[in-house]
Design a protein around this motif. Structure first.
Motif, PDB file in Angstrom:
ATOM      1  N   ASP A 239      40.308  43.889  48.375  1.00  0.00           N
ATOM      2  CA  ASP A 239      41.501  44.149  47.967  1.00  0.00           C
ATOM      3  C   ASP A 239      42.594  44.335  49.143  1.00  0.00           C
ATOM      4  OD1 ASP A 239      41.119  44.462  45.220  1.00  0.00           O
ATOM      5  OD2 ASP A 239      39.685  46.160  45.420  1.00  0.00           O
ATOM      6  N   GLY A 240      43.947  44.277  48.959  1.00  0.00           N
ATOM      7  CA  GLY A 240      44.602  44.604  50.087  1.00  0.00           C
ATOM      8  C   GLY A 240      46.167  44.687  49.255  1.00  0.00           C
ATOM      9  N   LYS A 241      47.165  44.640  50.264  1.00  0.00           N
ATOM     10  CA  LYS A 241      48.497  44.842  50.260  1.00  0.00           C
ATOM     11  C   LYS A 241      49.394  44.251  51.608  1.00  0.00           C
ATOM     12  CE  LYS A 241      48.695  49.711  51.658  1.00  0.00           C
ATOM     13  NZ  LYS A 241      48.805  51.272  51.141  1.00  0.00           N
ATOM     14  N   PHE A 242      50.638  44.103  50.769  1.00  0.00           N
ATOM     15  CA  PHE A 242      51.435  43.645  51.838  1.00  0.00           C
ATOM     16  C   PHE A 242      53.121  43.673  51.378  1.00  0.00           C
ATOM     17  CE2 PHE A 242      50.526  39.628  49.564  1.00  0.00           C
ATOM     18  CZ  PHE A 242      51.834  39.020  49.303  1.00  0.00           C
ATOM     19  N   VAL A 251      59.525  44.139  48.321  1.00  0.00           N
ATOM     20  CA  VAL A 251      58.775  43.932  47.246  1.00  0.00           C
ATOM     21  C   VAL A 251      57.425  44.270  47.744  1.00  0.00           C
ATOM     22  CG1 VAL A 251      57.997  42.566  45.416  1.00  0.00           C
ATOM     23  CG2 VAL A 251      60.275  42.215  46.171  1.00  0.00           C
ATOM     24  N   ASP A 252      56.627  45.490  47.220  1.00  0.00           N
ATOM     25  CA  ASP A 252      55.135  45.491  47.484  1.00  0.00           C
ATOM     26  C   ASP A 252      54.419  45.012  46.729  1.00  0.00           C
ATOM     27  OD1 ASP A 252      55.831  47.634  49.572  1.00  0.00           O
ATOM     28  OD2 ASP A 252      56.420  48.831  48.086  1.00  0.00           O
ATOM     29  N   VAL A 253      53.462  44.199  47.270  1.00  0.00           N
ATOM     30  CA  VAL A 253      52.356  43.470  46.656  1.00  0.00           C
ATOM     31  C   VAL A 253      50.829  44.158  46.650  1.00  0.00           C
ATOM     32  CG1 VAL A 253      51.421  41.206  46.077  1.00  0.00           C
ATOM     33  CG2 VAL A 253      53.800  41.596  46.727  1.00  0.00           C
ATOM     34  N   ARG A 254      50.277  44.265  45.418  1.00  0.00           N
ATOM     35  CA  ARG A 254      48.679  44.631  45.752  1.00  0.00           C
ATOM     36  C   ARG A 254      48.052  43.418  45.216  1.00  0.00           C
ATOM     37  NH1 ARG A 254      48.278  48.934  41.944  1.00  0.00           N
ATOM     38  NH2 ARG A 254      46.921  47.391  40.432  1.00  0.00           N
ATOM     39  N   LEU A 255      46.981  42.856  46.143  1.00  0.00           N
ATOM     40  CA  LEU A 255      46.375  41.724  46.157  1.00  0.00           C
ATOM     41  C   LEU A 255      44.914  42.085  45.867  1.00  0.00           C
ATOM     42  CD1 LEU A 255      45.973  38.635  46.613  1.00  0.00           C
ATOM     43  CD2 LEU A 255      45.813  38.796  49.128  1.00  0.00           C
ATOM     44  N   SER A 256      44.307  41.332  44.770  1.00  0.00           N
ATOM     45  CA  SER A 256      42.951  41.451  44.555  1.00  0.00           C
ATOM     46  C   SER A 256      42.376  40.076  44.539  1.00  0.00           C
ATOM     47  CB  SER A 256      42.678  42.179  43.025  1.00  0.00           C
ATOM     48  OG  SER A 256      41.430  42.110  42.850  1.00  0.00           O
ATOM     49  N   ILE A 257      41.384  39.846  45.362  1.00  0.00           N
ATOM     50  CA  ILE A 257      40.519  38.662  45.200  1.00  0.00           C
ATOM     51  C   ILE A 257      39.066  38.836  45.041  1.00  0.00           C
ATOM     52  CG2 ILE A 257      39.588  36.880  46.889  1.00  0.00           C
ATOM     53  CD1 ILE A 257      42.255  37.162  48.519  1.00  0.00           C
ATOM     54  N   HIS A 262      34.036  28.923  40.502  1.00  0.00           N
ATOM     55  CA  HIS A 262      35.068  27.763  41.051  1.00  0.00           C
ATOM     56  C   HIS A 262      35.786  27.828  42.353  1.00  0.00           C
ATOM     57  CE1 HIS A 262      34.064  25.431  37.392  1.00  0.00           C
ATOM     58  NE2 HIS A 262      34.541  26.527  36.746  1.00  0.00           N
ATOM     59  N   GLY A 263      35.534  29.351  42.886  1.00  0.00           N
ATOM     60  CA  GLY A 263      36.379  29.619  43.945  1.00  0.00           C
ATOM     61  C   GLY A 263      36.844  30.992  43.873  1.00  0.00           C
ATOM     62  N   GLU A 264      37.648  31.500  44.750  1.00  0.00           N
ATOM     63  CA  GLU A 264      38.266  32.754  44.817  1.00  0.00           C
ATOM     64  C   GLU A 264      39.198  32.718  43.867  1.00  0.00           C
ATOM     65  OE1 GLU A 264      37.392  34.945  48.854  1.00  0.00           O
ATOM     66  OE2 GLU A 264      37.996  32.989  49.376  1.00  0.00           O
ATOM     67  N   ASN A 265      39.448  33.865  42.938  1.00  0.00           N
ATOM     68  CA  ASN A 265      40.408  34.013  42.092  1.00  0.00           C
ATOM     69  C   ASN A 265      41.141  35.171  42.543  1.00  0.00           C
ATOM     70  OD1 ASN A 265      41.156  33.491  39.001  1.00  0.00           O
ATOM     71  ND2 ASN A 265      41.367  35.670  39.276  1.00  0.00           N
ATOM     72  N   ALA A 266      42.568  34.903  42.505  1.00  0.00           N
ATOM     73  CA  ALA A 266      43.499  35.835  43.060  1.00  0.00           C
ATOM     74  C   ALA A 266      44.682  36.464  42.118  1.00  0.00           C
ATOM     75  CB  ALA A 266      44.216  35.184  44.565  1.00  0.00           C
ATOM     76  N   VAL A 267      44.762  37.771  42.104  1.00  0.00           N
ATOM     77  CA  VAL A 267      45.588  38.297  41.351  1.00  0.00           C
ATOM     78  C   VAL A 267      46.667  39.183  42.130  1.00  0.00           C
ATOM     79  CG1 VAL A 267      46.158  39.944  39.163  1.00  0.00           C
ATOM     80  CG2 VAL A 267      44.189  38.384  39.059  1.00  0.00           C
ATOM     81  N   LEU A 268      47.965  39.048  42.047  1.00  0.00           N
ATOM     82  CA  LEU A 268      48.701  39.976  42.852  1.00  0.00           C
ATOM     83  C   LEU A 268      49.796  40.850  41.914  1.00  0.00           C
ATOM     84  CD1 LEU A 268      48.855  36.832  44.195  1.00  0.00           C
ATOM     85  CD2 LEU A 268      49.964  37.616  45.841  1.00  0.00           C
ATOM     86  N   ARG A 269      49.600  42.099  41.926  1.00  0.00           N
ATOM     87  CA  ARG A 269      50.601  42.835  41.194  1.00  0.00           C
ATOM     88  C   ARG A 269      51.889  43.175  42.150  1.00  0.00           C
ATOM     89  NH1 ARG A 269      49.856  46.994  37.533  1.00  0.00           N
ATOM     90  NH2 ARG A 269      48.687  45.591  36.375  1.00  0.00           N
ATOM     91  N   LEU A 270      52.912  42.850  41.532  1.00  0.00           N
ATOM     92  CA  LEU A 270      54.445  43.192  42.185  1.00  0.00           C
ATOM     93  C   LEU A 270      54.664  44.415  41.683  1.00  0.00           C
ATOM     94  CD1 LEU A 270      54.053  40.082  42.556  1.00  0.00           C
ATOM     95  CD2 LEU A 270      56.554  39.785  42.377  1.00  0.00           C
ATOM     96  N   LEU A 271      54.598  45.514  42.507  1.00  0.00           N
ATOM     97  CA  LEU A 271      54.861  47.035  42.270  1.00  0.00           C
ATOM     98  C   LEU A 271      56.291  47.057  42.289  1.00  0.00           C
ATOM     99  CD1 LEU A 271      52.162  48.474  44.770  1.00  0.00           C
ATOM    100  CD2 LEU A 271      52.011  47.868  42.183  1.00  0.00           C
ATOM    101  N   SER A 272      56.748  48.218  41.519  1.00  0.00           N
ATOM    102  CA  SER A 272      58.177  48.879  41.373  1.00  0.00           C
ATOM    103  C   SER A 272      58.421  49.347  42.401  1.00  0.00           C
ATOM    104  CB  SER A 272      58.488  49.640  39.979  1.00  0.00           C
ATOM    105  OG  SER A 272      57.938  48.787  38.951  1.00  0.00           O
ATOM    106  N   ASN A 273      59.811  49.605  42.968  1.00  0.00           N
ATOM    107  CA  ASN A 273      60.393  50.513  43.875  1.00  0.00           C
ATOM    108  C   ASN A 273      61.038  51.557  43.234  1.00  0.00           C
ATOM    109  OD1 ASN A 273      63.110  49.332  43.542  1.00  0.00           O
ATOM    110  ND2 ASN A 273      62.472  47.548  44.356  1.00  0.00           N
ATOM    111  N   ALA A 274      61.381  52.571  44.113  1.00  0.00           N
ATOM    112  CA  ALA A 274      61.983  53.767  43.451  1.00  0.00           C
ATOM    113  C   ALA A 274      63.298  53.418  43.149  1.00  0.00           C
ATOM    114  CB  ALA A 274      62.025  54.696  44.958  1.00  0.00           C
TER     115      ALA A 274
END
Length: 564
Positions: A239-242, A251-257, A262-274
């Motif tokens: 898990d990481g973020k950028f 735009v803040d993104v939270r990454l989960s791998i 079949h290989g690495e599955n990636a899901v990115l959550r685009l977070l709301s800002n203030a």
């Protein structure tokens, strides 16, 4: 003002897309600011650029093209310089043989067409399009095909790879497209023979045209680099973020791998800002619920709980409450996993179980920081529940969430966590339960005629006078019939009667009967009311009905069923 612009304005007036009064406002806006007609249309918001483009096509007798319906290859940007595309307000959308079809703001600009012919070395077939859509396409194409997004982290040099690489361009395009469409989650799912790209929009996953399966490994590696993850590790979850910038907005993104067969599955959550956080009155609550909830969050101490499943908007509601009371006179602190929205002046702590920073341990430490208000991301266990309630009893205002089906269910859940009845009675201010339903698209709205049996399921006795709406699907809602979401709510207030029953150890059904007798409105009833107002559809309310344990009757009597 140019004669062509006047022709367009008259066509808009005749087509009832523009009133005489607004036409006068548009003329004044253009003259006062000394801008072009198209610039004035985009900036003033007096008339839709889409309607203007259709009117132009009628006058010019050129085809109108809705760019949102085309999956345009951004590599077309390599055919001409960005400066030329922006100056001529033109972009080649596809080429067949010796003919280039070019989207233009002004297809009657013969000098521009001649310049395009010489540059592209093709015969030019101009088409009219929405000026705003065209400008977004130009920005998107030259941003994605010629440079990586501006990633904000400490190793910026490492992040900036060769921008001509297809993998980098593909990641950039995915991120940019998601930000443009207000996507909440990006799913990159490897399958046996293809790579599935899906965007979650308004709570629903929608399949997108994505890269080839051959690019999967490169895409995941690129995302790992951006999120500072171990690029050599492929056999365990990471898990990481950028953060990247879209049109100048971070735009803040939270990454989960996670590894799959079949290989690495990636899901990115685009977070709301203030900036997306407004006021309680803007959440769409019924007026009485909004007023009661506002009173609760302005109390000096006590605990306010928000319940609902993942993705029901709990975090947005809690941050809206914090935003309402966020002043220099209050010390507000939060414990979250993860921190999703950054608010100014709020001390936000990231929970991390790996180093012993659990909700409970962080909360104990936080109480020594002299807080006035504490937001606890979630009550997950007995220890956290007891400390949260104890904090509310000792003069702090505590906000938190519980994963229960409805407002009433929060009471037995606190009992399961071992919180004594007297503590709940004295600490609890109220419980807000919520879900999100999709809004009917205003651009393709039509009359709906649900079956009488469907209405009776929702406690509505058909009488022929009810008017409900639905969306038929259009380019502006990606043919879904819905655009955006709105909350539906129920609020359990800790009244004297409710407190007395909690103290006596009454069951959920008894507490429900008391709250209903005191006027508590259910989520399902709020959904029905929003359907009657044309905000959402009966179809959405029926989906909501499947998630709650209440049977509504048309005679206003309700039966409560407690979840297992």
């Amino acid at each position: 003002m140019l004669d062509t612009a006047e022709f367009i304005i008259q066509v808009l007036i005749e087509g009832e897309k523009l009133t005489q009064e607004n036409a006068a406002k548009l003329r004044s806006y253009i003259i006062e600011r000394e801008v072009s007609f198209d610039e004035g249309v985009i900036r003033s918001n007096i008339v839709s650029p889409f309607d203007v483009a259709v009117a132009k096509a009628t006058i010019c007798e050129y085809p109108f093209v809705d760019l949102q319906k085309f999956d345009i290859d951004i590599r077309q940007s390599r055919c001409m310089r960005k400066s030329m595309s922006e100056r001529l307000r033109a972009f080649p959308i596809f080429t067949i043989g010796e003919i280039a079809t070019v989207a233009m703001e002004d297809p009657l600009d013969l000098q521009a067409i001649d310049e395009l012919r010489q540059t592209l070395k093709k015969q030019i077939d101009p088409v009219v399009c929405d000026a705003q859509q065209l400008r977004l396409l130009i920005t998107r194409a030259y941003t994605l095909d010629t440079g990586a997004p501006e990633v904000e982290n400490e190793d910026a040099e490492q992040e900036q790879e060769n921008s001509s690489e297809p993998v980098v361009a593909a990641v950039n395009q995915i991120l940019f497209s998601a930000a443009e469409q207000n996507v909440s989650d990006i799913h990159i799912n490897p399958d046996d023979k293809r790579l599935l790209l899906r965007f979650r929009v308004d709570g629903v996953l929608q399949t997108q045209r994505g890269p080839d399966i051959s690019m999967h490994e490169g895409l995941v590696q690129r995302l790992k680099v951006m999120a500072h993850l171990d690029v050599t590790q492929t056999r365990r979850p990471q898990d990481g973020k950028f953060r990247f910038k879209h049109n100048g907005v971070p735009v803040d993104v939270r990454l989960s791998i996670i590894p799959t067969i079949h290989g690495e599955n990636a899901v990115l959550r685009l977070l709301s800002n203030a900036s997306a956080i407004g006021q309680i009155k803007d959440l769409g609550m019924p007026l009485d619920v909004s007023e009661a909830f506002t009173q609760m969050v302005n109390k000096p101490h006590g605990i306010v709980l928000v319940t609902g499943p993942t993705g029901s908007g709990k975090t947005t509601t809690l941050y809206t409450a914090l935003n309402e009371i966020n002043t220099l006179e209050r010390n507000i602190m939060t414990i979250e996993d993860p921190v999703e929205i950054r608010l100014p002046m709020v001390r936000q702590v990231q929970a991390n179980a790996e180093i012993g920073m659990t909700f409970a341990s962080a909360l104990r430490s936080m109480l020594r920081q002299d807080p006035d208000v504490i937001l606890l991301g979630e009550i997950r266990d007995e220890e956290t529940a007891k400390i949260a309630v104890q904090s509310a009893l000792t003069g702090h205002l505590v906000f938190s969430t519980l994963h229960t089906n409805d407002a009433i269910g929060a009471i037995p859940r606190l009992r399961e966590f071992g919180v004594p009845a007297f503590a709940v009675t004295n600490a609890l201010l109220g419980v807000l339960a919520q879900r999100l339903v999709r809004r009917v698209c205003p651009d393709c709205v039509a009359q709906d005629h649900p079956e009488p049996s469907e209405l009776r399921e929702l406690g509505i006795e058909p009488n022929g006078n009810e008017k409900f709406l639905k969306g038929t699907g259009c380019s502006k809602c990606m043919n879904l019939g819905y655009k955006g979401r709105v909350g539906v709510y129920e609020l359990l207030c800790a009244t004297g009667g409710v407190r007395e029953l909690i103290e006596q150890g009454a069951n959920a059904t008894e507490i429900f009967a008391c709250a209903r007798g005191e006027g508590m409105r259910l989520m399902l009833e709020d959904g029905v009311e929003k359907a009657r107002m044309g905000i959402t559809s009966i179809e959405e309310v029926r989906k909501l009905h499947a998630t709650v344990d209440v049977v509504l009757a048309s005679d206003d009597e309700s039966e409560y069923r407690l979840s297992a």
